[in-house]
Enzyme design. Sequence first.
Site, PDB file in Angstrom:
ATOM      1  N   ARG A 150       0.161  -0.097  -6.830  1.00  0.00           N
ATOM      2  CA  ARG A 150      -0.071   1.233  -6.618  1.00  0.00           C
ATOM      3  C   ARG A 150      -0.224   2.938  -8.082  1.00  0.00           C
ATOM      4  NH1 ARG A 150       4.248   0.442  -4.994  1.00  0.00           N
ATOM      5  NH2 ARG A 150       4.727   0.159  -2.652  1.00  0.00           N
ATOM      6  N   LYS A 173       8.539   1.495  -5.565  1.00  0.00           N
ATOM      7  CA  LYS A 173       9.444   2.103  -5.077  1.00  0.00           C
ATOM      8  C   LYS A 173      10.750   1.933  -5.149  1.00  0.00           C
ATOM      9  CE  LYS A 173       6.484   4.136  -2.019  1.00  0.00           C
ATOM     10  NZ  LYS A 173       5.420   4.642  -0.849  1.00  0.00           N
ATOM     11  N   HIS A 245      -5.025   5.209  -3.613  1.00  0.00           N
ATOM     12  CA  HIS A 245      -4.723   3.346  -2.610  1.00  0.00           C
ATOM     13  C   HIS A 245      -6.282   2.808  -2.674  1.00  0.00           C
ATOM     14  CE1 HIS A 245      -0.237   4.281  -2.272  1.00  0.00           C
ATOM     15  NE2 HIS A 245      -0.471   3.829  -1.996  1.00  0.00           N
ATOM     16  N   ARG A 248      -6.222  -0.905  -3.361  1.00  0.00           N
ATOM     17  CA  ARG A 248      -4.396  -1.494  -3.565  1.00  0.00           C
ATOM     18  C   ARG A 248      -4.972  -2.092  -1.760  1.00  0.00           C
ATOM     19  NH1 ARG A 248       0.942  -1.796  -3.433  1.00  0.00           N
ATOM     20  NH2 ARG A 248       2.013  -0.909  -2.317  1.00  0.00           N
ATOM     21  N   HIS A 271       6.286  -4.872  -0.124  1.00  0.00           N
ATOM     22  CA  HIS A 271       6.547  -3.954   1.033  1.00  0.00           C
ATOM     23  C   HIS A 271       8.030  -4.402   0.969  1.00  0.00           C
ATOM     24  CE1 HIS A 271       2.010  -3.557   2.000  1.00  0.00           C
ATOM     25  NE2 HIS A 271       2.250  -2.169   1.338  1.00  0.00           N
ATOM     26  N   TYR A 280      -2.652  -4.531   7.313  1.00  0.00           N
ATOM     27  CA  TYR A 280      -3.678  -5.093   7.290  1.00  0.00           C
ATOM     28  C   TYR A 280      -4.461  -6.426   7.954  1.00  0.00           C
ATOM     29  CZ  TYR A 280      -3.198  -2.141   3.035  1.00  0.00           C
ATOM     30  OH  TYR A 280      -2.197  -1.661   1.598  1.00  0.00           O
TER      31      TYR A 280
END
Length: 300
Positions: A150, A173, A245, A248, A271, A280
């Site tokens: 990110r 995150k 993004h 990414r 993730h 994806y």
Amino acid sequence: MQLDRALDTYLRHVTIERGLSEHTIAAYRRDLGGYLDWLHASGVTDTGEITPAVVGDFIAERSGGDPAPAATSLARLQSSVRGWHRFLAREGVEADDPSGRLRPPKAPRRLPKALTIDQVERLLNAPSAEEPLGIRDRALLELLYATGARVSEAVGLDVDDLAHGDVLRLRGKGSKERIVPVGSYARSAVDAYLTRVRPQLAASGRASARLFLGARGAPLSRQSAWLVIRAAAERAQITAEVSPHTLRHSFATHLLQGGADVRVVQELLGHASVATTQIYTHVSVDTLRDVYATSHPRAR
């Protein structure tokens, strides 16, 4: 508990104990600040006065705005409100959670937009190799595409995070760390930046451990990194929308198109759930369908 005090307590909790990013904290503060303004205007001054009906009235008013808010914006607002009320109930500040009946709106499922490999190459080659900031920008773009980081993770990198040869330590995150490989192209671009450019940028500002620095020696911001990406897209004459993004998304899509396992891509992207990564796979299926339709003699 008095509203402003309850909000401050919650923001301290998500900042210190949950370690959320500054961007996420700012979103909570913005959403909940608007909620508290509405509560004050409605005559509510204490968390004990908030009932399910009050919460419902607030969401109904926001939902009925003109223009109507996007489903994703409304879902985020509801998530912020529910998170605050769940925290107050869990901590014993309030006996019940008045937001428990909220159901987030169903957001439309949107496939992430990825660039083609040719477009990515044009984007990466767009910064000038003759200018110091162009060398920095090339290093940033190469690193974003090579690692799927990110933008916030990339600008948060320290020089020491690269001290492991062909792998990179990223902080995602919730301050979760992950290790990702760095390809030879990205490593060469970053080495050129570290050798030829970063020392002179660092000399023009205060000492900083950050890998990417601005023209005055300060750490590169997310906004500045976004401008780098947009300028490169314009220079490469890419007409498709390019967002922070985009690289990414392209990283994940191209890995899957190349045969990578979805769980490996999940790990590389950081993730928490493979379900997030599986979106994806739909992009790859679309690609397979297009190839089949144009290549098979009896496809149509």
